[in-house]
Design a protein around this motif. Sequence first.
Motif, PDB file in Angstrom:
ATOM      1  N   LYS A  99      11.897  -3.625   4.241  1.00 47.15           N
ATOM      2  CA  LYS A  99      11.112  -2.528   4.799  1.00 47.15           C
ATOM      3  C   LYS A  99       9.638  -2.914   4.931  1.00 47.15           C
ATOM      4  CE  LYS A  99      12.859  -0.274   1.399  1.00 47.15           C
ATOM      5  NZ  LYS A  99      14.042  -1.121   1.147  1.00 47.15           N
ATOM      6  N   ALA A 100       8.984  -2.349   5.921  1.00 52.44           N
ATOM      7  CA  ALA A 100       7.554  -2.573   6.146  1.00 52.44           C
ATOM      8  C   ALA A 100       6.853  -1.234   6.271  1.00 52.44           C
ATOM      9  CB  ALA A 100       7.333  -3.401   7.411  1.00 52.44           C
ATOM     10  N   VAL A 101       5.674  -1.139   5.672  1.00 52.89           N
ATOM     11  CA  VAL A 101       4.851   0.065   5.740  1.00 52.89           C
ATOM     12  C   VAL A 101       3.489  -0.330   6.283  1.00 52.89           C
ATOM     13  CG1 VAL A 101       3.754   1.908   4.423  1.00 52.89           C
ATOM     14  CG2 VAL A 101       6.053   1.122   3.785  1.00 52.89           C
ATOM     15  N   HIS A 102       3.095   0.298   7.389  1.00 51.82           N
ATOM     16  CA  HIS A 102       1.765   0.047   7.938  1.00 51.82           C
ATOM     17  C   HIS A 102       0.802   1.035   7.283  1.00 51.82           C
ATOM     18  CE1 HIS A 102      -1.181  -1.451  10.814  1.00 51.82           C
ATOM     19  NE2 HIS A 102      -1.571  -0.196  10.999  1.00 51.82           N
ATOM     20  N   GLY A 103       0.107   0.558   6.269  1.00 48.91           N
ATOM     21  CA  GLY A 103      -0.809   1.395   5.508  1.00 48.91           C
ATOM     22  C   GLY A 103      -1.417   0.581   4.390  1.00 48.91           C
ATOM     23  N   ARG A 104      -2.115   1.265   3.497  1.00 48.83           N
ATOM     24  CA  ARG A 104      -2.799   0.574   2.400  1.00 48.83           C
ATOM     25  C   ARG A 104      -2.275   1.083   1.070  1.00 48.83           C
ATOM     26  NH1 ARG A 104      -9.217  -0.379   2.505  1.00 48.83           N
ATOM     27  NH2 ARG A 104      -8.443  -1.554   4.305  1.00 48.83           N
ATOM     28  N   ALA A 105      -1.881   0.163   0.202  1.00 49.35           N
ATOM     29  CA  ALA A 105      -1.427   0.524  -1.145  1.00 49.35           C
ATOM     30  C   ALA A 105      -2.652   0.753  -2.049  1.00 49.35           C
ATOM     31  CB  ALA A 105      -0.547  -0.576  -1.710  1.00 49.35           C
ATOM     32  N   PRO A 106      -2.561   1.685  -3.009  1.00 47.33           N
ATOM     33  CA  PRO A 106      -1.363   2.444  -3.383  1.00 47.33           C
ATOM     34  C   PRO A 106      -1.211   3.773  -2.671  1.00 47.33           C
ATOM     35  CG  PRO A 106      -3.087   2.785  -4.998  1.00 47.33           C
ATOM     36  CD  PRO A 106      -3.660   1.837  -3.977  1.00 47.33           C
ATOM     37  N   ASP A 107      -2.101   4.079  -1.707  1.00 43.38           N
ATOM     38  CA  ASP A 107      -2.034   5.391  -1.060  1.00 43.38           C
ATOM     39  C   ASP A 107      -0.806   5.542  -0.170  1.00 43.38           C
ATOM     40  OD1 ASP A 107      -4.452   6.078  -2.248  1.00 43.38           O
ATOM     41  OD2 ASP A 107      -5.622   5.246  -0.593  1.00 43.38           O
ATOM     42  N   ALA A 108      -0.430   4.479   0.540  1.00 44.30           N
ATOM     43  CA  ALA A 108       0.633   4.587   1.537  1.00 44.30           C
ATOM     44  C   ALA A 108       2.033   4.490   0.940  1.00 44.30           C
ATOM     45  CB  ALA A 108       0.464   3.507   2.614  1.00 44.30           C
ATOM     46  N   ILE A 109       2.140   4.022  -0.292  1.00 43.98           N
ATOM     47  CA  ILE A 109       3.456   3.813  -0.892  1.00 43.98           C
ATOM     48  C   ILE A 109       3.337   3.837  -2.414  1.00 43.98           C
ATOM     49  CG2 ILE A 109       3.222   1.297  -0.872  1.00 43.98           C
ATOM     50  CD1 ILE A 109       6.241   1.159  -0.283  1.00 43.98           C
ATOM     51  N   GLY A 110       4.326   4.415  -3.062  1.00 41.91           N
ATOM     52  CA  GLY A 110       4.333   4.465  -4.521  1.00 41.91           C
ATOM     53  C   GLY A 110       4.770   3.133  -5.125  1.00 41.91           C
ATOM     54  N   ILE A 111       4.274   2.846  -6.309  1.00 44.62           N
ATOM     55  CA  ILE A 111       4.610   1.609  -6.994  1.00 44.62           C
ATOM     56  C   ILE A 111       5.777   1.809  -7.957  1.00 44.62           C
ATOM     57  CG2 ILE A 111       3.669  -0.176  -8.530  1.00 44.62           C
ATOM     58  CD1 ILE A 111       0.949   0.348  -7.366  1.00 44.62           C
ATOM     59  N   GLU A 112       6.054   3.061  -8.332  1.00 42.07           N
ATOM     60  CA  GLU A 112       7.121   3.333  -9.281  1.00 42.07           C
ATOM     61  C   GLU A 112       8.464   2.804  -8.766  1.00 42.07           C
ATOM     62  OE1 GLU A 112       4.940   5.497  -8.264  1.00 42.07           O
ATOM     63  OE2 GLU A 112       3.790   6.019 -10.059  1.00 42.07           O
ATOM     64  N   GLY A 113       9.249   2.260  -9.665  1.00 46.11           N
ATOM     65  CA  GLY A 113      10.556   1.737  -9.297  1.00 46.11           C
ATOM     66  C   GLY A 113      10.545   0.296  -8.846  1.00 46.11           C
ATOM     67  N   THR A 114       9.358  -0.313  -8.772  1.00 46.89           N
ATOM     68  CA  THR A 114       9.247  -1.710  -8.373  1.00 46.89           C
ATOM     69  C   THR A 114       9.477  -2.618  -9.585  1.00 46.89           C
ATOM     70  OG1 THR A 114       7.657  -1.170  -6.631  1.00 46.89           O
ATOM     71  CG2 THR A 114       7.681  -3.444  -7.415  1.00 46.89           C
ATOM     72  N   ASP A 115      10.225  -3.689  -9.375  1.00 48.78           N
ATOM     73  CA  ASP A 115      10.412  -4.681 -10.442  1.00 48.78           C
ATOM     74  C   ASP A 115       9.282  -5.705 -10.463  1.00 48.78           C
ATOM     75  OD1 ASP A 115      13.004  -3.791 -11.441  1.00 48.78           O
ATOM     76  OD2 ASP A 115      13.798  -4.494  -9.519  1.00 48.78           O
ATOM     77  N   ILE A 116       8.898  -6.172  -9.269  1.00 50.40           N
ATOM     78  CA  ILE A 116       7.849  -7.188  -9.157  1.00 50.40           C
ATOM     79  C   ILE A 116       6.837  -6.742  -8.101  1.00 50.40           C
ATOM     80  CG2 ILE A 116       7.309  -9.595  -8.656  1.00 50.40           C
ATOM     81  CD1 ILE A 116      10.152 -10.331  -9.374  1.00 50.40           C
ATOM     82  N   LEU A 117       5.594  -6.599  -8.502  1.00 52.55           N
ATOM     83  CA  LEU A 117       4.494  -6.331  -7.586  1.00 52.55           C
ATOM     84  C   LEU A 117       3.806  -7.653  -7.290  1.00 52.55           C
ATOM     85  CD1 LEU A 117       2.409  -4.454  -6.139  1.00 52.55           C
ATOM     86  CD2 LEU A 117       1.209  -4.330  -8.344  1.00 52.55           C
ATOM     87  N   ILE A 118       3.661  -7.979  -6.005  1.00 52.10           N
ATOM     88  CA  ILE A 118       2.951  -9.186  -5.592  1.00 52.10           C
ATOM     89  C   ILE A 118       1.752  -8.750  -4.757  1.00 52.10           C
ATOM     90  CG2 ILE A 118       3.059 -11.389  -4.368  1.00 52.10           C
ATOM     91  CD1 ILE A 118       6.066 -11.388  -4.787  1.00 52.10           C
ATOM     92  N   THR A 119       0.553  -9.095  -5.200  1.00 53.68           N
ATOM     93  CA  THR A 119      -0.649  -8.687  -4.475  1.00 53.68           C
ATOM     94  C   THR A 119      -1.317  -9.892  -3.834  1.00 53.68           C
ATOM     95  OG1 THR A 119      -1.853  -8.760  -6.586  1.00 53.68           O
ATOM     96  CG2 THR A 119      -1.104  -6.620  -5.824  1.00 53.68           C
TER      97      THR A 119
END
Length: 259
Positions: A99-119
């Motif tokens: 999936k792709a989200v055109h927006g800026r994190a963390p406002d455009a998408i929640g981080i909860e439920g993620t196993d690995i966050l890569i910034t």
Amino acid sequence: MKADICHRHYLPADFDNRAIRVLLVGCGGNGAQMLMGLASLDTALRAISTRSLDVTVVDDDIVTEANLGRQPFYRCDIGNSKARTLTERINLAHGLAWKAVHGRAPDAIGIEGTDILITCVDTASARRALGVALHNGNRAPTYWMDLGNRASDGQYLIGCPDRSTDKRSGRLPTVLETFPELADEAVAEDDAPSCSVAEALERQSLFINRVLASHALALLFDLLGRGSIGHAGAFINLGSGQTVAIPMTYGVVGCVGTK
């Protein structure tokens, strides 16, 4: 308290027999290279383990002419969303449904439920915003990998924002803990966009992102494919040709020793 060096960090057992949820924040220089490499990593994991990857990428930027050459985009992509363009291309090539989200994190998408966050973000303020979101969330990711670079050098680091990791396999310090200067809001940031390919190459070496992402992906392969890692990241300098590993440490935070 002085930190001590530990030997290895082991992947928690609850990562077995399922798709690992990855949130990739940023699809520019480092992020685009990471996204392409994650597709290769997914193929490898399916072949040698019971794991796979379920990736979501978020970025609010569009492709410009200055991105051509250093980033894996083509002239026909100019004006299109970076996240959507590259994700759709990977899905078609590999038969995936990322999936792709055109927006800026963390406002455009929640981080909860993620196993690995890569910034793969350009500024310290973006890292601080994500750090606040992790602190305020109900369930932090097990791992947070961060990549950052300058003209011809950079670093990558993996840490554990989920403090319950201490009880399972040892908690590695995150990028904000390892580099506390990132929390200094008084430090000026230079995130001005380049207007041409030539100007972009003056600001950053042609292959710094590809080299940095390759090393970070190799660490992820060892962790997810082989089950453990012996270092937490590295500093890479293309000008001097040096790579210096970042050892895993514990002190206030935990770590496991050799099995």
